[in-house]
Design a protein around this motif. Structure first.
Motif, PDB file in Angstrom:
ATOM      1  N   TYR A 111       0.792  -1.232   0.000  1.00  0.00           N
ATOM      2  CA  TYR A 111       0.000   0.000   0.000  1.00  0.00           C
ATOM      3  C   TYR A 111       0.828   1.287   0.000  1.00  0.00           C
ATOM      4  O   TYR A 111       0.536   2.211  -0.738  1.00  0.00           O
ATOM      5  CB  TYR A 111      -0.928  -0.051   1.222  1.00  0.00           C
ATOM      6  CG  TYR A 111      -1.755   1.170   1.439  1.00  0.00           C
ATOM      7  CD1 TYR A 111      -2.865   1.417   0.651  1.00  0.00           C
ATOM      8  CD2 TYR A 111      -1.441   2.084   2.435  1.00  0.00           C
ATOM      9  CE1 TYR A 111      -3.646   2.542   0.843  1.00  0.00           C
ATOM     10  CE2 TYR A 111      -2.210   3.209   2.640  1.00  0.00           C
ATOM     11  CZ  TYR A 111      -3.312   3.427   1.843  1.00  0.00           C
ATOM     12  OH  TYR A 111      -4.071   4.545   2.038  1.00  0.00           O
ATOM     13  N   THR A 112       1.847   1.354   0.833  1.00  0.00           N
ATOM     14  CA  THR A 112       2.582   2.613   0.998  1.00  0.00           C
ATOM     15  C   THR A 112       3.870   2.702   0.197  1.00  0.00           C
ATOM     16  O   THR A 112       4.535   3.726   0.233  1.00  0.00           O
ATOM     17  CB  THR A 112       2.943   2.842   2.486  1.00  0.00           C
ATOM     18  OG1 THR A 112       3.843   1.814   2.903  1.00  0.00           O
ATOM     19  CG2 THR A 112       1.698   2.845   3.355  1.00  0.00           C
ATOM     20  N   GLY A 113       4.231   1.647  -0.528  1.00  0.00           N
ATOM     21  CA  GLY A 113       5.529   1.624  -1.197  1.00  0.00           C
ATOM     22  C   GLY A 113       5.529   2.050  -2.643  1.00  0.00           C
ATOM     23  O   GLY A 113       6.565   2.040  -3.292  1.00  0.00           O
ATOM     24  N   ALA A 114       4.379   2.426  -3.169  1.00  0.00           N
ATOM     25  CA  ALA A 114       4.290   2.762  -4.586  1.00  0.00           C
ATOM     26  C   ALA A 114       5.216   3.925  -4.946  1.00  0.00           C
ATOM     27  O   ALA A 114       5.274   4.933  -4.252  1.00  0.00           O
ATOM     28  CB  ALA A 114       2.859   3.094  -4.962  1.00  0.00           C
ATOM     29  N   ASP A 115       5.945   3.739  -6.026  1.00  0.00           N
ATOM     30  CA  ASP A 115       6.851   4.746  -6.562  1.00  0.00           C
ATOM     31  C   ASP A 115       6.943   4.496  -8.070  1.00  0.00           C
ATOM     32  O   ASP A 115       7.897   3.899  -8.553  1.00  0.00           O
ATOM     33  CB  ASP A 115       8.226   4.619  -5.899  1.00  0.00           C
ATOM     34  CG  ASP A 115       9.204   5.690  -6.351  1.00  0.00           C
ATOM     35  OD1 ASP A 115       8.828   6.571  -7.154  1.00  0.00           O
ATOM     36  OD2 ASP A 115      10.363   5.624  -5.893  1.00  0.00           O
ATOM     37  N   PRO A 116       5.908   4.926  -8.816  1.00  0.00           N
ATOM     38  CA  PRO A 116       5.830   4.596 -10.237  1.00  0.00           C
ATOM     39  C   PRO A 116       7.043   5.031 -11.053  1.00  0.00           C
ATOM     40  O   PRO A 116       7.416   4.347 -12.007  1.00  0.00           O
ATOM     41  CB  PRO A 116       4.571   5.328 -10.710  1.00  0.00           C
ATOM     42  CG  PRO A 116       3.761   5.541  -9.476  1.00  0.00           C
ATOM     43  CD  PRO A 116       4.749   5.686  -8.357  1.00  0.00           C
ATOM     44  N   ILE A 117       7.674   6.116 -10.677  1.00  0.00           N
ATOM     45  CA  ILE A 117       8.849   6.578 -11.417  1.00  0.00           C
ATOM     46  C   ILE A 117       9.955   5.533 -11.363  1.00  0.00           C
ATOM     47  O   ILE A 117      10.690   5.342 -12.317  1.00  0.00           O
ATOM     48  CB  ILE A 117       9.330   7.939 -10.870  1.00  0.00           C
ATOM     49  CG1 ILE A 117       8.305   9.009 -11.231  1.00  0.00           C
ATOM     50  CG2 ILE A 117      10.709   8.292 -11.409  1.00  0.00           C
ATOM     51  CD1 ILE A 117       8.545  10.356 -10.617  1.00  0.00           C
ATOM     52  N   ASN A 118      10.046   4.820 -10.237  1.00  0.00           N
ATOM     53  CA  ASN A 118      11.053   3.774 -10.075  1.00  0.00           C
ATOM     54  C   ASN A 118      10.480   2.382 -10.318  1.00  0.00           C
ATOM     55  O   ASN A 118      11.038   1.391  -9.859  1.00  0.00           O
ATOM     56  CB  ASN A 118      11.695   3.873  -8.686  1.00  0.00           C
ATOM     57  CG  ASN A 118      12.541   5.120  -8.575  1.00  0.00           C
ATOM     58  OD1 ASN A 118      13.395   5.370  -9.411  1.00  0.00           O
ATOM     59  ND2 ASN A 118      12.293   5.923  -7.556  1.00  0.00           N
ATOM     60  N   MET A 119       9.321   2.335 -11.008  1.00  0.00           N
ATOM     61  CA  MET A 119       8.689   1.073 -11.419  1.00  0.00           C
ATOM     62  C   MET A 119       8.254   0.211 -10.238  1.00  0.00           C
ATOM     63  O   MET A 119       8.187  -1.004 -10.345  1.00  0.00           O
ATOM     64  CB  MET A 119       9.600   0.289 -12.370  1.00  0.00           C
ATOM     65  CG  MET A 119      10.054   1.074 -13.593  1.00  0.00           C
ATOM     66  SD  MET A 119       8.707   1.666 -14.630  1.00  0.00           S
ATOM     67  CE  MET A 119       8.356   0.194 -15.563  1.00  0.00           C
ATOM     68  N   LYS A 120       7.940   0.845  -9.112  1.00  0.00           N
ATOM     69  CA  LYS A 120       7.385   0.136  -7.955  1.00  0.00           C
ATOM     70  C   LYS A 120       5.897   0.440  -7.940  1.00  0.00           C
ATOM     71  O   LYS A 120       5.502   1.596  -7.781  1.00  0.00           O
ATOM     72  CB  LYS A 120       8.035   0.603  -6.655  1.00  0.00           C
ATOM     73  CG  LYS A 120       9.486   0.209  -6.537  1.00  0.00           C
ATOM     74  CD  LYS A 120      10.067   0.656  -5.215  1.00  0.00           C
ATOM     75  CE  LYS A 120      11.498   0.176  -5.084  1.00  0.00           C
ATOM     76  NZ  LYS A 120      12.054   0.511  -3.771  1.00  0.00           N
ATOM     77  N   ILE A 121       5.093  -0.611  -8.127  1.00  0.00           N
ATOM     78  CA  ILE A 121       3.651  -0.409  -8.184  1.00  0.00           C
ATOM     79  C   ILE A 121       2.965  -1.154  -7.058  1.00  0.00           C
ATOM     80  O   ILE A 121       3.350  -2.250  -6.683  1.00  0.00           O
ATOM     81  CB  ILE A 121       3.063  -0.806  -9.557  1.00  0.00           C
ATOM     82  CG1 ILE A 121       3.348  -2.267  -9.888  1.00  0.00           C
ATOM     83  CG2 ILE A 121       3.582   0.124 -10.648  1.00  0.00           C
ATOM     84  CD1 ILE A 121       2.665  -2.761 -11.158  1.00  0.00           C
ATOM     85  N   SER A 122       1.943  -0.524  -6.528  1.00  0.00           N
ATOM     86  CA  SER A 122       1.184  -1.104  -5.428  1.00  0.00           C
ATOM     87  C   SER A 122       0.351  -2.273  -5.919  1.00  0.00           C
ATOM     88  O   SER A 122      -0.154  -2.267  -7.041  1.00  0.00           O
ATOM     89  CB  SER A 122       0.254  -0.040  -4.834  1.00  0.00           C
ATOM     90  OG  SER A 122      -0.715  -0.624  -3.986  1.00  0.00           O
ATOM     91  N   ASN A 123       0.182  -3.239  -5.047  1.00  0.00           N
ATOM     92  CA  ASN A 123      -0.697  -4.363  -5.352  1.00  0.00           C
ATOM     93  C   ASN A 123      -2.148  -3.915  -5.492  1.00  0.00           C
ATOM     94  O   ASN A 123      -2.975  -4.641  -6.022  1.00  0.00           O
ATOM     95  CB  ASN A 123      -0.586  -5.434  -4.265  1.00  0.00           C
ATOM     96  CG  ASN A 123      -1.043  -4.934  -2.912  1.00  0.00           C
ATOM     97  OD1 ASN A 123      -0.671  -3.846  -2.470  1.00  0.00           O
ATOM     98  ND2 ASN A 123      -1.831  -5.724  -2.227  1.00  0.00           N
ATOM     99  N   GLU A 124      -2.467  -2.689  -5.064  1.00  0.00           N
ATOM    100  CA  GLU A 124      -3.822  -2.165  -5.157  1.00  0.00           C
ATOM    101  C   GLU A 124      -4.036  -1.316  -6.409  1.00  0.00           C
ATOM    102  O   GLU A 124      -5.164  -0.946  -6.705  1.00  0.00           O
ATOM    103  CB  GLU A 124      -4.152  -1.348  -3.909  1.00  0.00           C
ATOM    104  CG  GLU A 124      -4.171  -2.193  -2.648  1.00  0.00           C
ATOM    105  CD  GLU A 124      -4.548  -1.402  -1.414  1.00  0.00           C
ATOM    106  OE1 GLU A 124      -4.961  -0.230  -1.534  1.00  0.00           O
ATOM    107  OE2 GLU A 124      -4.437  -1.964  -0.317  1.00  0.00           O
ATOM    108  N   SER A 125      -2.958  -1.004  -7.133  1.00  0.00           N
ATOM    109  CA  SER A 125      -3.089  -0.230  -8.373  1.00  0.00           C
ATOM    110  C   SER A 125      -3.704  -1.123  -9.450  1.00  0.00           C
ATOM    111  O   SER A 125      -3.668  -2.352  -9.337  1.00  0.00           O
ATOM    112  CB  SER A 125      -1.718   0.264  -8.823  1.00  0.00           C
ATOM    113  OG  SER A 125      -0.933  -0.834  -9.289  1.00  0.00           O
TER     114      SER A 125
END
Length: 159
Positions: A111-125
């Motif tokens: 939930y709190t780790g999303a960082d799309p610029i660094n290709m980290k996507i949330s399991n809720e996206s």
């Protein structure tokens, strides 16, 4: 944020706990001193420093409540289970984006780790939710704000 359970990585959990500790032990104390100093300047109705310090106090308390709520409903992902067979939180997924005909690699985070610029996507996206549970060779579809995206899972590894 919903009242449903949220999944966090161990790193996310540690980061939230550290931020909560910092807010409660350091930021609150600093803010209390700022409020005390601003009060000493006299008339509070025209005291911009006091108003700003009180606004900061509200922001700090709001963030403390937010973190405490997240921690109450959080489940820590079993990252040891993240492996090469199924996409889960903690997986790095190499995909072929069939819409743009390019390969991408995403790290699935909580939930709190999303960082799309660094290709980290949330399991809720939309993308993360579509990838969760997928296997190598699966084609998944995600309804994103940019439209429907189809991806083929090429590889899965532990983050």
């Amino acid at each position: 944020m919903s009242e449903n359970r949220v999944v966090l990585t161990k790193e996310e959990l540690n980061n939230l706990e550290a931020e909560l500790n910092e807010l409660k032990t350091v930021k609150r104390r600093e803010n209390a001193l700022e409020i005390q100093e601003a009060r000493s300047h006299g008339d509070l109705s025209e005291n911009a420093e006091y108003t700003e310090a009180k606004n900061e106090e509200a922001r700090i308390n709001g963030r403390i409540q937010e973190i405490e709520q997240i921690l109450r409903i959080a489940d820590v992902a079993d990252e040891s289970a993240a492996g090469a067979d199924t996409v889960r939180v903690g997986s790095v997924v190499k995909v072929f984006d069939m819409t743009y005909e390019e390969e991408d690699e995403y790290t699935i985070v909580g939930y709190t780790g999303a960082d799309p610029i660094n290709m980290k996507i949330s399991n809720e996206s939309p993308l993360g939710a579509a990838l969760i549970g997928a296997h190598v060779g699966d084609v998944v579809s995600a309804n994103t704000p940019g439209g429907l995206v189809q991806m083929k899972v090429l590889a899965i590894r532990k983050a």
